[in-house]
Write a protein that holds these residues in place. Structure first.
Motif, PDB file in Angstrom:
ATOM      1  N   TYR A 283      69.898 -56.144  29.964  1.00 17.76           N
ATOM      2  CA  TYR A 283      68.949 -55.125  30.398  1.00 17.76           C
ATOM      3  C   TYR A 283      67.797 -55.800  31.141  1.00 17.76           C
ATOM      4  CZ  TYR A 283      71.052 -52.483  26.480  1.00 17.76           C
ATOM      5  OH  TYR A 283      71.909 -51.867  25.604  1.00 17.76           O
TER       6      TYR A 283
ATOM      7  N   LYS B  81      82.094 -46.621  25.589  1.00 15.08           N
ATOM      8  CA  LYS B  81      83.522 -46.883  25.834  1.00 15.08           C
ATOM      9  C   LYS B  81      84.312 -45.742  25.207  1.00 15.08           C
ATOM     10  CE  LYS B  81      87.125 -50.394  25.311  1.00 15.08           C
ATOM     11  NZ  LYS B  81      87.398 -50.481  26.749  1.00 15.08           N
TER      12      LYS B  81
ATOM     13  N   ILE C  96      70.917 -52.319  34.188  1.00 19.21           N
ATOM     14  CA  ILE C  96      71.694 -52.516  32.964  1.00 19.21           C
ATOM     15  C   ILE C  96      73.075 -53.008  33.342  1.00 19.21           C
ATOM     16  CG2 ILE C  96      72.371 -50.076  32.969  1.00 19.21           C
ATOM     17  CD1 ILE C  96      72.473 -50.190  29.927  1.00 19.21           C
ATOM     18  N   SER C  97      73.564 -53.984  32.611  1.00 13.41           N
ATOM     19  CA  SER C  97      74.897 -54.542  32.845  1.00 13.41           C
ATOM     20  C   SER C  97      75.690 -54.434  31.548  1.00 13.41           C
ATOM     21  CB  SER C  97      74.798 -56.001  33.291  1.00 13.41           C
ATOM     22  OG  SER C  97      76.081 -56.594  33.383  1.00 13.41           O
ATOM     23  N   SER C  98      76.873 -53.810  31.600  1.00 16.11           N
ATOM     24  CA  SER C  98      77.656 -53.563  30.389  1.00 16.11           C
ATOM     25  C   SER C  98      79.032 -54.202  30.506  1.00 16.11           C
ATOM     26  CB  SER C  98      77.792 -52.057  30.161  1.00 16.11           C
ATOM     27  OG  SER C  98      78.510 -51.449  31.224  1.00 16.11           O
TER      28      SER C  98
ATOM     29  N   PRO D 181      77.610 -47.721  31.484  1.00 10.38           N
ATOM     30  CA  PRO D 181      76.202 -47.850  31.123  1.00 10.38           C
ATOM     31  C   PRO D 181      75.492 -46.514  31.294  1.00 10.38           C
ATOM     32  CG  PRO D 181      76.582 -48.817  33.278  1.00 10.38           C
ATOM     33  CD  PRO D 181      77.926 -48.425  32.743  1.00 10.38           C
TER      34      PRO D 181
ATOM     35  N   TYR E 150      80.908 -58.860  22.849  1.00  6.95           N
ATOM     36  CA  TYR E 150      80.556 -58.054  24.010  1.00  6.95           C
ATOM     37  C   TYR E 150      79.113 -58.338  24.393  1.00  6.95           C
ATOM     38  CZ  TYR E 150      84.827 -55.558  22.828  1.00  6.95           C
ATOM     39  OH  TYR E 150      86.134 -55.248  22.552  1.00  6.95           O
TER      40      TYR E 150
ATOM     41  N   MET F 177      75.654 -57.458  26.623  1.00  7.44           N
ATOM     42  CA  MET F 177      74.855 -56.433  27.292  1.00  7.44           C
ATOM     43  C   MET F 177      73.619 -57.083  27.875  1.00  7.44           C
ATOM     44  SD  MET F 177      76.120 -53.283  27.046  1.00  7.44           S
ATOM     45  CE  MET F 177      74.639 -52.356  27.377  1.00  7.44           C
TER      46      MET F 177
ATOM     47  N   TYR G 226      73.979 -50.190  22.155  1.00  5.76           N
ATOM     48  CA  TYR G 226      72.748 -49.655  22.747  1.00  5.76           C
ATOM     49  C   TYR G 226      71.514 -50.288  22.118  1.00  5.76           C
ATOM     50  CZ  TYR G 226      72.669 -47.029  18.382  1.00  5.76           C
ATOM     51  OH  TYR G 226      72.660 -46.698  17.051  1.00  5.76           O
TER      52      TYR G 226
ATOM     53  N   THR H 221      83.380 -50.093  30.321  1.00  2.00           N
ATOM     54  CA  THR H 221      82.393 -49.250  29.652  1.00  2.00           C
ATOM     55  C   THR H 221      81.501 -48.587  30.698  1.00  2.00           C
ATOM     56  OG1 THR H 221      80.737 -51.016  29.421  1.00  2.00           O
ATOM     57  CG2 THR H 221      82.392 -50.803  27.666  1.00  2.00           C
TER      58      THR H 221
ATOM     59  N   GLY I 167      72.248 -47.974  26.883  1.00  5.11           N
ATOM     60  CA  GLY I 167      73.368 -48.721  26.338  1.00  5.11           C
ATOM     61  C   GLY I 167      74.617 -48.538  27.150  1.00  5.11           C
ATOM     62  N   SER I 168      75.770 -48.766  26.503  1.00 10.89           N
ATOM     63  CA  SER I 168      77.059 -48.612  27.178  1.00 10.89           C
ATOM     64  C   SER I 168      77.991 -47.810  26.285  1.00 10.89           C
ATOM     65  CB  SER I 168      77.673 -49.987  27.493  1.00 10.89           C
ATOM     66  OG  SER I 168      77.986 -50.675  26.288  1.00 10.89           O
TER      67      SER I 168
END
Length: 535
Positions: A161, A148, A104-106, A112, A157, A159, A76, A110, A145-146
């Motif tokens: 935004y 899990k 947002i892309s996670s 988002p 990983y 992320m 996040y 997961t 954030g994402s």
């Protein structure tokens, strides 16, 4: 090992410590590291890329590196201003600076999410929102954030935004000022690239506060560098007032914007120069040590006879032995024998010798008997220990008094006493071992341990200069830890470079003089030399 070899070895070690320290802390150009000597820990940001457009759009890309599997379940970023998503008509947002989450892309698998300024948690996906309550209990306000549920495995990983900024703008008739704080409490950012797009040429000046590199390339500004953990990570822009029409922000009239902006940022170039100066000092430190050695610690050469055929007049024999035998403070039993000869000459004691005898005692050690030949020695005390003219002479006279009978120190009696104690030990008497060690310690005290501080008259100490350097770098470390987080590691390297000087018994730290010894002109050695024993 001679003096020149020692100083060369020391300088090489100091230089290697500096080079290794800069390598490990990323002090060389192109090798910058946000993690420092302690490493990055279980998770860090490997790369951070951001694109800022002057219409207020901010695109961010985080690539996280997770080292320990099964430990983390959230990736996040949070803000220190209100964060919203899909509620543009809120009264608070209409009247206050804020940031709006656009998308947002996670990572796969997961969920988002966003926890906005009102504390409301929303899972941004078409999946079941069953984790909303759990996310809400873990996330802080103004966070995106994402999540899990099964926790992240080790690996990388990504992320992404997209935010729309609605910042405060301070403007006058000539300039506008924008301050964008991207983070202050955060993971280490091992590689940072921020691209500010300015096709209209609105940006007059750009300031960053993390000692990063700033370059203007055509119609874009590029900021590159690193951001160590929990360091201030922000940029400031001095803009054309026309930019206020591009950004949906909150404009405030402020007089003399340029002067205030330049004044507020005037200290940051000093930090950059200080960081560069510290790195340069790492390379120059061996040169500084060499200068101190050459100026204050290099031994001077004097010609001194290897043996004397007379007892020194102006200096006590034990002092001559202490200072002019090998290195300063290097004393041996010959200084004791010379003191006895001097006391004999001054009629404080009377030394008498008789024919040769065989002895099976080794003094002052008690490892075992050793066959030797010596003259029988008897010393008569003509005066008490008060006749001594210094502490060492008094110590020698007290020693003779302690082992004399009727004011006569007889070497035969002392040998007999020691031999008797030794035989008792061999016979199993443990109590006598203490008595024997007392004799040994007292003999060592007069033969090996004189007033070493008396040699200070002949020795110029260089320790104060190295202590001054250590204190200076310690002060730099304290200052940089308060003002300049990146400079902490370089200052620590400089402190480490001072350590080898304390591990070497070098003449540049003890000061001193170099003695060239030679025989007297006729090549004869007198029996009354203060460097020979009574044998």
């Amino acid at each position: 090992m001679n003096e020149n070899k020692e100083i060369v070895i020391l300088l090489i070690i100091v230089a290697l410590i500096g080079l290794a320290g800069l390598y490990l802390t990323g002090g060389f150009p192109g090798m910058e590291n946000a993690c420092g000597l302690g490493g990055c820990g279980d998770v860090y940001v490997e790369t951070y890329n951001a694109n800022l457009y002057l219409n207020g759009t901010l695109e961010e890309n985080f690539v996280y590196e997770i080292k320990e599997p099964g430990k983390y379940r959230m990736l996040y970023r949070d803000w220190k201003v209100p964060l919203s998503y899909g509620i543009p008509d809120d009264t608070t947002l209409k009247t206050n600076p804020h940031i709006e989450l656009v998308s947002i892309s996670s990572p796969p698998g997961t969920f988002p999410y966003i926890k906005d300024f009102q504390g409301s948690t929303r899972v941004i996906s078409n999946a079941d929102t069953q984790y909303a309550n759990e996310i809400s209990s873990l996330a802080v306000q103004d966070e995106a954030g994402s999540y899990k549920p099964g926790r992240f495995d080790a690996g990388k990983y990504e992320m992404n935004y997209v935010f729309r900024l609605h910042p405060p703008l301070e403007c006058d008739n000539e300039y506008c000022h924008l301050n964008l704080k991207l983070a202050d409490e955060h993971l280490p950012y091992n590689k940072v690239i921020i691209t500010i797009h300015d096709p209209q040429g609105y940006i007059f000046q750009l300031f960053e506060h993390s000692l990063m590199d700033v370059k203007k390339e055509g119609d874009i500004w590029v900021v590159r560098g690193i951001s160590p953990k929990d360091t201030l990570f922000e940029i400031e822009l001095l803009l054309n007032p026309a930019s206020s029409g591009e950004i949906d922000g909150f404009t405030k009239e402020v007089p003399d914007v340029e002067r205030q902006t330049l004044s507020a940022n005037s200290r940051y170039p000093i930090f950059s120069q200080l960081s560069s100066a510290l790195k340069a000092m790492v390379f120059l430190f061996p040169v500084l040590l060499a200068f101190i050695y050459y100026k204050f610690g290099r031994e001077k050469s004097f010609t001194v006879p290897k043996f004397l055929s007379f007892v020194p007049r102006n200096r006590k024999p034990w002092l001559v032995n202490l200072v002019f035998r090998k290195d300063p403070f290097d004393y041996d039993e010959n200084g004791f024998y010379a003191t006895l000869l001097d006391l004999h000459k001054r009629k404080i004691i009377k030394i008498e010798t008789e024919g040769e005898k065989h002895s099976k005692i080794k003094i002052p050690e008690i490892k075992g008997p050793e066959e030797t030949k010596s003259r029988e020695l008897r010393i008569t005390l003509l005066k008490g220990h008060e006749a001594g003219e210094d502490e060492y002479e008094i110590k020698v006279l007290k020693f003779l008094e302690n082992y004399s009978r009727n004011n006569v120190f007889d070497i035969n009696e002392v040998e007999h006493k020691i031999e008797k104690l030794r035989n008792q030990i061999i016979g199993g008497s443990s109590g006598t071992e203490y008595d024997l060690r007392v004799i040994r310690d007292e003999m060592n005290d007069v033969m090996k341990v004189p007033q070493k501080k008396a040699a200070n008259e002949f020795v110029k100490s260089g320790k104060k200069y190295t202590w001054m350097i250590f204190g200076f770098f310690l002060l730099v470390l304290v200052v940089t830890s308060y003002l300049l987080s990146i400079g902490i590691y370089t200052s620590l390297v400089l402190l480490l470079q001072t350590i080898p000087r304390y591990l070497f018994h070098l003449r540049f730290s003890e000061g001193g003089r170099k003695i060239i010894t030679k025989k007297n002109s006729n090549g004869m050695l007198s029996r009354h030399s203060f460097l020979i024993s009574h044998q």
